[in-house]
Design a protein around this motif. Sequence first.
Motif, PDB file in Angstrom:
ATOM      1  N   GLY A  78      22.219  39.398  41.201  1.00 52.21           N
ATOM      2  CA  GLY A  78      22.670  40.740  41.561  1.00 52.21           C
ATOM      3  C   GLY A  78      23.314  41.525  40.428  1.00 52.21           C
ATOM      4  N   ALA A  79      23.449  40.893  39.243  1.00 53.86           N
ATOM      5  CA  ALA A  79      24.165  41.559  38.149  1.00 53.86           C
ATOM      6  C   ALA A  79      23.449  42.821  37.658  1.00 53.86           C
ATOM      7  CB  ALA A  79      24.383  40.587  36.984  1.00 53.86           C
ATOM      8  N   GLU A  80      22.163  42.980  38.000  1.00 61.44           N
ATOM      9  CA  GLU A  80      21.440  44.205  37.588  1.00 61.44           C
ATOM     10  C   GLU A  80      22.097  45.446  38.187  1.00 61.44           C
ATOM     11  OE1 GLU A  80      20.250  40.990  38.957  1.00 61.44           O
ATOM     12  OE2 GLU A  80      19.463  42.381  40.458  1.00 61.44           O
ATOM     13  N   GLY A  87      41.129  34.833  34.539  1.00 58.02           N
ATOM     14  CA  GLY A  87      40.687  33.505  34.971  1.00 58.02           C
ATOM     15  C   GLY A  87      39.790  33.574  36.194  1.00 58.02           C
ATOM     16  N   VAL A  88      39.069  34.687  36.328  1.00 49.00           N
ATOM     17  CA  VAL A  88      38.226  34.872  37.509  1.00 49.00           C
ATOM     18  C   VAL A  88      36.782  34.495  37.199  1.00 49.00           C
ATOM     19  CG1 VAL A  88      37.245  36.591  39.079  1.00 49.00           C
ATOM     20  CG2 VAL A  88      39.649  36.720  38.431  1.00 49.00           C
ATOM     21  N   THR A  89      36.168  33.764  38.100  1.00 43.34           N
ATOM     22  CA  THR A  89      34.746  33.473  37.951  1.00 43.34           C
ATOM     23  C   THR A  89      33.972  34.287  38.979  1.00 43.34           C
ATOM     24  OG1 THR A  89      35.390  31.225  37.397  1.00 43.34           O
ATOM     25  CG2 THR A  89      33.047  31.624  37.793  1.00 43.34           C
ATOM     26  N   LEU A  90      33.177  35.192  38.464  1.00 45.57           N
ATOM     27  CA  LEU A  90      32.315  35.990  39.330  1.00 45.57           C
ATOM     28  C   LEU A  90      31.101  35.141  39.685  1.00 45.57           C
ATOM     29  CD1 LEU A  90      31.791  38.804  40.543  1.00 45.57           C
ATOM     30  CD2 LEU A  90      30.791  39.456  38.358  1.00 45.57           C
ATOM     31  N   GLU A  91      30.745  35.131  40.971  1.00 43.58           N
ATOM     32  CA  GLU A  91      29.620  34.271  41.389  1.00 43.58           C
ATOM     33  C   GLU A  91      28.331  35.047  41.628  1.00 43.58           C
ATOM     34  OE1 GLU A  91      31.477  32.304  44.655  1.00 43.58           O
ATOM     35  OE2 GLU A  91      32.397  30.797  43.352  1.00 43.58           O
ATOM     36  N   ARG A  92      28.450  36.199  42.260  1.00 39.31           N
ATOM     37  CA  ARG A  92      27.262  37.024  42.485  1.00 39.31           C
ATOM     38  C   ARG A  92      27.689  38.447  42.811  1.00 39.31           C
ATOM     39  NH1 ARG A  92      23.428  35.322  45.926  1.00 39.31           N
ATOM     40  NH2 ARG A  92      23.909  33.133  45.617  1.00 39.31           N
ATOM     41  N   ALA A 143      29.514  44.657  46.238  1.00 37.22           N
ATOM     42  CA  ALA A 143      30.547  43.693  46.587  1.00 37.22           C
ATOM     43  C   ALA A 143      30.422  42.542  45.600  1.00 37.22           C
ATOM     44  CB  ALA A 143      30.359  43.199  48.015  1.00 37.22           C
ATOM     45  N   ALA A 144      31.530  42.258  44.918  1.00 34.90           N
ATOM     46  CA  ALA A 144      31.511  41.190  43.919  1.00 34.90           C
ATOM     47  C   ALA A 144      32.134  39.952  44.532  1.00 34.90           C
ATOM     48  CB  ALA A 144      32.288  41.623  42.678  1.00 34.90           C
ATOM     49  N   LEU A 155      30.857  47.992  36.365  1.00 34.53           N
ATOM     50  CA  LEU A 155      30.483  48.023  34.952  1.00 34.53           C
ATOM     51  C   LEU A 155      30.619  46.613  34.400  1.00 34.53           C
ATOM     52  CD1 LEU A 155      29.948  49.700  32.244  1.00 34.53           C
ATOM     53  CD2 LEU A 155      32.417  49.517  31.909  1.00 34.53           C
ATOM     54  N   CYS A 156      29.633  46.189  33.629  1.00 35.28           N
ATOM     55  CA  CYS A 156      29.699  44.885  32.979  1.00 35.28           C
ATOM     56  C   CYS A 156      29.922  45.088  31.490  1.00 35.28           C
ATOM     57  CB  CYS A 156      28.397  44.128  33.234  1.00 35.28           C
ATOM     58  SG  CYS A 156      28.309  42.579  32.347  1.00 35.28           S
ATOM     59  N   ALA A 157      31.013  44.552  30.950  1.00 35.86           N
ATOM     60  CA  ALA A 157      31.340  44.712  29.519  1.00 35.86           C
ATOM     61  C   ALA A 157      31.831  43.371  28.997  1.00 35.86           C
ATOM     62  CB  ALA A 157      32.394  45.804  29.334  1.00 35.86           C
ATOM     63  N   ILE A 158      30.896  42.471  28.760  1.00 31.48           N
ATOM     64  CA  ILE A 158      31.263  41.103  28.372  1.00 31.48           C
ATOM     65  C   ILE A 158      30.819  40.774  26.948  1.00 31.48           C
ATOM     66  CG2 ILE A 158      31.345  40.277  30.753  1.00 31.48           C
ATOM     67  CD1 ILE A 158      28.553  39.003  30.227  1.00 31.48           C
ATOM     68  N   GLY A 159      30.860  41.775  26.095  1.00 31.36           N
ATOM     69  CA  GLY A 159      30.596  41.536  24.693  1.00 31.36           C
ATOM     70  C   GLY A 159      29.185  41.922  24.277  1.00 31.36           C
TER      71      GLY A 159
END
Length: 410
Positions: A119-121, A204-209, A218-219, A232-236
Amino acid sequence: TLETVVIVGAGHAGGRAALLLRRHGFAGRILMLGAEPALPYERPPLSKGFLKGTTSAADMSLRSAQDWAEAGIEHIGGCTVTRIDPESRRVTLADGRSFGFDHAICATGGRARPLALPGAEALLMLRDLADARALRSRLGSCRRLLVVGGGVIGLEVAATAAGCGCAVTVLEAGPRVMARVLPPEASAWLAGLHAGNGVQIRTGVTLERVLPRGTGIAAQTAEGVIEADLGLCAIGILPEPGLVSGARHGASHGLLTDEYCRVEGAGPHVYAIGDIAETPNPVLGRPLRLETWRNAETQAAAVARTLCGTATPACETPWMWTDQFGCNIQVVGVWEGRGERLWRGAPGAPGSVLFWHEGGRPLGAVLIDAGRERRFVEGLVAAGKPVRPEALADPAQRLKSLLPSAVPAA
Ligand code: NAD
């Protein structure tokens, strides 16, 4: 006969290299090949002024279209280079075109690192002008924003959106924010600045889907579900060093270069500059890949001089800045997880500086609304000479007075 320089990557570093080649008298052909349609521009406003609407695309561009034409710099936008071959000295494009070169400069930067989750798209990314346009238009109607990644982009966008009245949640996988560039004390202060302005930061959060929910998302995390209108995804970034045949890659996945930015393993005619280049740093004693505005400037300038006949090593004291909630934060040096920390001034107060040092030898510092001190801090870090920690910590002692006299203050 006149030489040809082909610049692959028409971003900030590539564009500056082209302009400076002309300034230093290069009379041959300069061809810039870019994946983006736009002429070279500077990226810093993408996550700040451009989102707010206070900075326009024209404000960000290095030069106007007419200026590039008058400088005799050719630009092909919207193209994909597939290979830079040092042996045949040719650059090949996906559409079959190819161009010969006497010298090539690889300034391809990196792309936003995708999140490999179901679902990250649905999450937007922010790297270029097109991304920023899309984010800006969606932010207008966004009441709840979810940001994945508490790095520079994540926090700048969080601050910008919160400033526009948006409720923002930041999910950071690591234990603290901006850990790539800040020591823990500065991360803690910055997290507090965000909390004080209503931003929820969860570390320290792990996103699963990521799931669609109404018109938003909904994350799903291990601790529960977070709903938002927009994500928004900003992971480098991912540097992609694969273009240059024979090139050696460094520990941080860049193109390894010598001090003149010549790519190791690719002969004497191929250079790499900007976010993609992993260049020996004399202060740290190892190759360093810097994702900063200033590194783009410094390396472009060095290579332009070298190609114009004055061999010039690319050498700088690392420096970056960010603006969040009206606060200007500057970082000098590289945080490598070692060194004792001390605050000069009340921690986090305007004008305060967090130094890290080894036995009084300043390795780096975070300046909080203290830009006027920057050149002295840079001088202290560049000199690498021990000073008394008590003097560093005492705001009554001018930093300028602590500089070894051999080092020019500017
Ligand atoms: P970054 O490396 O600064 O931060 C990425 C963050 O994402 C890190 O905190 C990391 O721990 C976190 N992360 C990684 N994987 C994750 C996951 N699965 N879930 C949650 N969090 C995760 O990168 P960025 O903020 O994406 O910025 C990208 C580039 O843009 C960098 O080169 C940066 O230097 C540049 N940039 C610079 C500035 C500036 O200098 N002011 C501003 C914006 C962007």
